[in-house]
Design an enzyme around this catalytic site. Structure first.
Site, PDB file in Angstrom:
ATOM      1  N   LYS A 185       0.684  -1.419   0.122  1.00 38.71           N
ATOM      2  CA  LYS A 185       0.061  -0.095   0.112  1.00 38.71           C
ATOM      3  C   LYS A 185       1.017   0.925   0.100  1.00 38.71           C
ATOM      4  O   LYS A 185       2.017   1.117   0.306  1.00 38.71           O
ATOM      5  CB  LYS A 185      -1.021   0.061   1.040  1.00 38.71           C
ATOM      6  CG  LYS A 185      -1.892  -1.250   1.213  1.00 38.71           C
ATOM      7  CD  LYS A 185      -2.696  -0.976   0.228  1.00 38.71           C
ATOM      8  CE  LYS A 185      -4.202  -2.097   0.278  1.00 38.71           C
ATOM      9  NZ  LYS A 185      -3.773  -3.432   0.278  1.00 38.71           N
TER      10      LYS A 185
HETATM   11  C1  LIG Z   1      -9.968  -2.816  -1.905  1.00 39.27           C
HETATM   12  C2  LIG Z   1      -9.409  -3.695  -0.675  1.00 39.27           C
HETATM   13  N1  LIG Z   1      -9.998  -3.770   0.346  1.00 39.27           N
HETATM   14  C3  LIG Z   1      -9.710  -4.319   1.486  1.00 39.27           C
HETATM   15  C4  LIG Z   1      -8.381  -4.785   1.735  1.00 39.27           C
HETATM   16  C5  LIG Z   1      -7.894  -5.509   2.726  1.00 39.27           C
HETATM   17  O1  LIG Z   1      -6.858  -5.010   3.569  1.00 39.27           O
HETATM   18  P1  LIG Z   1      -5.882  -5.808   4.507  1.00 39.27           P
HETATM   19  O2  LIG Z   1      -5.110  -6.708   3.786  1.00 39.27           O
HETATM   20  O3  LIG Z   1      -5.227  -4.973   5.465  1.00 39.27           O
HETATM   21  O4  LIG Z   1      -6.876  -6.421   5.285  1.00 39.27           O
HETATM   22  C6  LIG Z   1      -7.475  -4.598   0.537  1.00 39.27           C
HETATM   23  C7  LIG Z   1      -6.137  -5.039   0.799  1.00 39.27           C
HETATM   24  O5  LIG Z   1      -5.538  -5.519  -0.178  1.00 39.27           O
HETATM   25  C8  LIG Z   1      -7.860  -3.967  -0.463  1.00 39.27           C
HETATM   26  O6  LIG Z   1      -7.250  -3.748  -1.577  1.00 39.27           O
END
Ligand SMILES: Cc1ncc(COP(=O)(O)O)c(C=O)c1O
Length: 376
Positions: A185
């Site tokens: 990210k």
């Molecule tokens: C659009 C979107 N939503 C939710 C997430 C979930 O985040 P995390 O991996 O921190 O749980 C991501 C991460 O890849 C994402 O790209």
């Protein structure tokens, strides 16, 4: 022996500043629920332009908590985008609701508001909109639809820290939003996430829910409600503070890398590049995803790029076509035709703040050749 140079898909930008901040936390002995969490939340809220921020253990945890806060439960439907990461839909399933997929806009790859409105039923409890690849969704239209039908709106901004909608940062305009800090990210804490809200009441609820349902006023073993352990720890918060300090630099470097790809890839016949900003939408560059020409063989392109040391990823498979979705809900091809077609053609290229210009040139020339070969 010659080895092919490998160009990775992504990479974080960490330096001595994060090391120093982490060491300070380790030496303080306050590893969880300490002052570094508060400092990270305050700094984040300011960057995003929201009055309240609650740090959580992941973006997924943040989305789940907003579903809980919206009262999502068994029998409810939650509308989201099929062209997203699975967490955008899973957050509703965790609370016993059924995910409903609305098709996307061809240009932006974000939810089409008209498709969202058409999908609303009397069982709809929430809409989880996504700012895919850092391009802001149609927030005003979606807010108006949600208000009209009395359903909650959650902005999955996990990929969009730094993006602007109608001139204001994503997160600043009222909808509760979730950001994520996995190492690919814009900023990373290793794992981690942040929920921003404009409601003090919701903020207090989120802080309780992430901390096993403890209330601010109660003792350590007093639990006011069913909660979760979705806390972010202070070591990760320290990394986050260091990352926020260089956010402007990170975003500028990512924008510059994207601009270079536009130049390098612009002349390839039939290759569609990410949609440009307009007066309402300013993307924060998360990944650089191209859409291959309709007749190109994506697997052949991936294999050829791989042979030349270029990592790629099939961003993003449609959520409703994942095996567990087909099994649980009977979803199949044809549910969201646009998302399905685009998802079969899109491809993420190596992209991060410190990607080298030479590497981008190598990616571009490999893409030229891979595409030419894929037709022959
Ligand atoms: C659009 C979107 N939503 C939710 C997430 C979930 O985040 P995390 O991996 O921190 O749980 C991501 C991460 O890849 C994402 O790209």
């Amino acid at each position: 022996m010659s080895t092919t140079r490998q160009i990775p898909l992504s990479g974080p930008w960490l330096d001595e500043r994060e090391e120093q901040l982490v060491v300070e936390v380790l030496r303080s002995g306050r590893l969880s629920l300490g002052p570094t969490i508060d400092a990270f939340e305050e700094a984040f809220a300011e960057v995003v332009g929201a009055p309240y921020a609650a740090a959580v253990s992941s973006g997924t945890a943040g989305l789940h908590l907003l579903c809980v806060a919206a009262g999502v439960g068994p029998g409810d439907e939650v509308i989201t985008s099929p062209y997203s990461f699975v967490a955008s839909a899973n957050c509703a399933i965790y609370e016993g609701a059924t995910p409903v997929f609305a098709d996307i806009d061809r240009r932006t790859l974000n939810l089409d508001p008209a498709a969202v409105e058409a999908a609303i039923t009397e069982r709809t409890r929430a809409v989880v909109a996504v700012d895919i690849y850092g391009y802001p969704c149609e927030l005003d239209e979606l807010s108006a639809i949600c208000e009209r039908h009395g359903v909650a709106l959650v902005d999955d901004a996990c990929e969009a820290l730094g993006a602007r909608y109608k001139g204001a940062p994503v997160g600043s305009r009222g909808a509760s939003s979730v950001f994520a800090f996995y190492p690919n990210k814009q900023i990373t804490t290793g794992e981690g996430g942040m929920v921003t809200t404009h409601s003090e009441e919701e903020w207090r609820l989120l802080r309780s829910l992430r901390n096993q349902g403890r209330a601010d006023s109660g003792g350590w073993l007093d639990h006011a409600r069913l909660g979760f352990n979705y806390r972010l720890d202070d070591v990760r918060a320290a990394i986050g503070i260091g990352q926020l300090e260089k956010l402007d630099e990170i975003l500028a470097a990512r924008a510059a890398a994207a601009a270079r790809y536009f130049e390098l890839l612009g002349g390839i016949n039939g290759l569609e590049l990410p949609c440009a900003d307009d007066s309402d939408h300013m993307r924060s560059w998360f990944v650089y995803v191209v859409t291959l020409p309709a007749g190109a063989d994506r697997e052949a392109v991936i294999a050829e790029l791989d042979r030349r040391g270029v990592q790629t990823a099939r961003y993003l498979p449609c959520i409703h076509l994942q095996a567990y979705m087909r099994e649980r809900y009977g979803f199949g091809e044809g549910l969201c035709p646009l998302a399905e077609e685009l998802s079969s053609r899109t491809l993420a290229l190596p992209f991060h703040a410190r990607i080298e210009e030479d590497d981008q040139a190598h990616v571009a020339s490999a893409m030229w050749e891979a595409l030419a070969a894929s037709y022959s």
